[in-house]
Design a protein around this motif. Structure first.
Motif, short mmCIF file in Angstrom:
data_model
loop_
_atom_site.label_atom_id
_atom_site.label_comp_id
_atom_site.label_asym_id
_atom_site.label_seq_id
_atom_site.Cartn_x
_atom_site.Cartn_y
_atom_site.Cartn_z
N VAL A 60 0.83 -1.20 0.00
CA VAL A 60 0.00 0.00 0.00
C VAL A 60 0.87 1.25 0.00
O VAL A 60 0.55 2.24 -0.66
N ALA A 61 1.99 1.22 0.74
CA ALA A 61 2.93 2.35 0.74
C ALA A 61 3.78 2.26 -0.52
O ALA A 61 4.47 1.27 -0.75
N VAL A 62 3.68 3.28 -1.37
CA VAL A 62 4.37 3.24 -2.66
C VAL A 62 5.45 4.31 -2.80
O VAL A 62 6.15 4.34 -3.81
N GLY A 63 5.61 5.18 -1.82
CA GLY A 63 6.63 6.21 -1.92
C GLY A 63 6.78 6.97 -0.62
O GLY A 63 5.90 6.96 0.24
N THR A 64 7.94 7.60 -0.45
CA THR A 64 8.22 8.39 0.74
C THR A 64 9.35 9.38 0.44
O THR A 64 10.13 9.17 -0.49
N ASN A 65 9.43 10.42 1.25
CA ASN A 65 10.55 11.35 1.17
C ASN A 65 11.59 11.02 2.22
O ASN A 65 12.56 11.75 2.38
N LEU A 66 11.40 9.92 2.92
CA LEU A 66 12.24 9.59 4.07
C LEU A 66 13.68 9.31 3.66
O LEU A 66 13.94 8.46 2.81
N ASP A 67 14.55 10.04 4.29
CA ASP A 67 15.99 9.84 4.15
C ASP A 67 16.50 9.79 5.58
O ASP A 67 16.34 10.76 6.34
N ILE A 68 17.09 8.70 5.98
CA ILE A 68 17.48 8.50 7.37
C ILE A 68 18.40 9.61 7.87
O ILE A 68 18.44 9.90 9.05
N ASP A 69 19.13 10.28 6.97
CA ASP A 69 20.03 11.35 7.38
C ASP A 69 19.40 12.72 7.29
O ASP A 69 20.05 13.73 7.55
N SER A 70 18.16 12.80 6.92
CA SER A 70 17.47 14.07 6.75
C SER A 70 17.10 14.68 8.10
O SER A 70 16.81 13.97 9.06
N ASP A 71 17.12 16.00 8.16
CA ASP A 71 16.68 16.70 9.36
C ASP A 71 15.31 17.32 9.17
O ASP A 71 14.89 18.17 9.95
N ASP A 72 14.61 16.94 8.10
CA ASP A 72 13.27 17.47 7.85
C ASP A 72 12.34 17.06 8.98
O ASP A 72 12.49 15.99 9.57
N ASP A 73 11.36 17.91 9.27
CA ASP A 73 10.38 17.58 10.30
C ASP A 73 9.24 16.74 9.74
O ASP A 73 8.53 16.10 10.49
N ILE A 74 9.07 16.73 8.44
CA ILE A 74 7.94 16.04 7.82
C ILE A 74 8.42 14.77 7.10
O ILE A 74 9.35 14.81 6.30
N ILE A 75 7.74 13.68 7.40
CA ILE A 75 7.94 12.43 6.67
C ILE A 75 6.66 12.21 5.87
O ILE A 75 5.58 12.08 6.45
N SER A 76 6.78 12.20 4.55
CA SER A 76 5.59 11.96 3.74
C SER A 76 5.59 10.51 3.25
O SER A 76 6.64 9.96 2.93
N ILE A 77 4.39 9.95 3.25
CA ILE A 77 4.21 8.58 2.78
C ILE A 77 3.10 8.61 1.74
O ILE A 77 2.00 9.09 2.01
N ASP A 78 3.40 8.11 0.54
CA ASP A 78 2.40 7.99 -0.52
C ASP A 78 1.76 6.62 -0.39
O ASP A 78 2.44 5.60 -0.41
N LEU A 79 0.43 6.63 -0.27
CA LEU A 79 -0.32 5.39 -0.11
C LEU A 79 -1.23 5.18 -1.31
O LEU A 79 -1.90 6.12 -1.75
N ASP A 80 -1.23 3.97 -1.82
CA ASP A 80 -2.06 3.63 -2.97
C ASP A 80 -3.47 3.31 -2.49
O ASP A 80 -3.92 2.16 -2.54
N ILE A 81 -4.14 4.33 -1.97
CA ILE A 81 -5.51 4.20 -1.49
C ILE A 81 -6.26 5.48 -1.85
O ILE A 81 -5.64 6.51 -2.09
N ASP A 82 -7.55 5.38 -1.89
CA ASP A 82 -8.39 6.55 -2.01
C ASP A 82 -8.90 6.84 -0.61
O ASP A 82 -9.60 6.01 -0.03
N SER A 83 -8.53 7.97 -0.06
CA SER A 83 -8.94 8.25 1.30
C SER A 83 -9.28 9.72 1.47
O SER A 83 -8.48 10.60 1.18
#
Length: 144
Positions: A60-83
């Motif tokens: 269901v999770a098909v994408g993310t901006n997550l980089d373990i070394d990132s200092d961003d406050d936001i982690i985005s997760i792309d989900l293959d769902i209609d919600s």
């Protein structure tokens, strides 16, 4: 496709709230890692927990901006769902991350407390997966 933006700051606030609840209910001192002065270490722990969560949400999770070394406050997760219920989904995912962090933090100090948080994480994840997986959509099988 739905993109959910998780705030590391909101997850941290949930961790601190869990710590306060633990103290008021058991009077047991929290592990040192759970203090506000350890926020940078906790941010890394949250990123690690988010990596595991994303893998558990596949396919269901098909994408993310997550980089373990990132200092961003936001982690985005792309989900293959209609919600249309993305805010509730966001909050549920953030609470799951907080439970995961608490389980890891308590591991060396109190196995029973760690197990309690791990079970909360697993229950949240099971409920989430039961909600976001559409029974009429059998994986990623495409018409020939």
């Amino acid at each position: 496709m739905t993109t959910v933006a998780l705030s590391i700051e909101r997850v941290l606030e949930s961790v601190y709230a869990f710590c306060a609840l633990d103290y008021f209910t058991s009077k047991e001192p929290r592990p040192e890692i759970l203090g506000r002065e350890q926020a940078s270490a906790l941010r890394r722990l949250i990123s690690r927990a988010a990596c595991e969560l994303i893998y558990r949400l596949m396919p269901v999770a098909v994408g993310t901006n997550l980089d373990i070394d990132s200092d961003d406050d936001i982690i985005s997760i792309d989900l293959d769902i209609d919600s249309s219920d993305a805010p509730a989904l966001r909050r549920t995912l953030e609470e799951a991350l907080a439970s995961s962090v608490m389980a890891v933090a308590w591991t060396g100090c109190n196995a029973a407390t760690s197990d309690c948080y791990h079970k909360a994480y697993e229950r949240t994840l099971a409920a989430l997966m039961g909600t976001i997986r559409c029974p009429g959509k059998p994986g990623r099988i495409e018409a020939a």
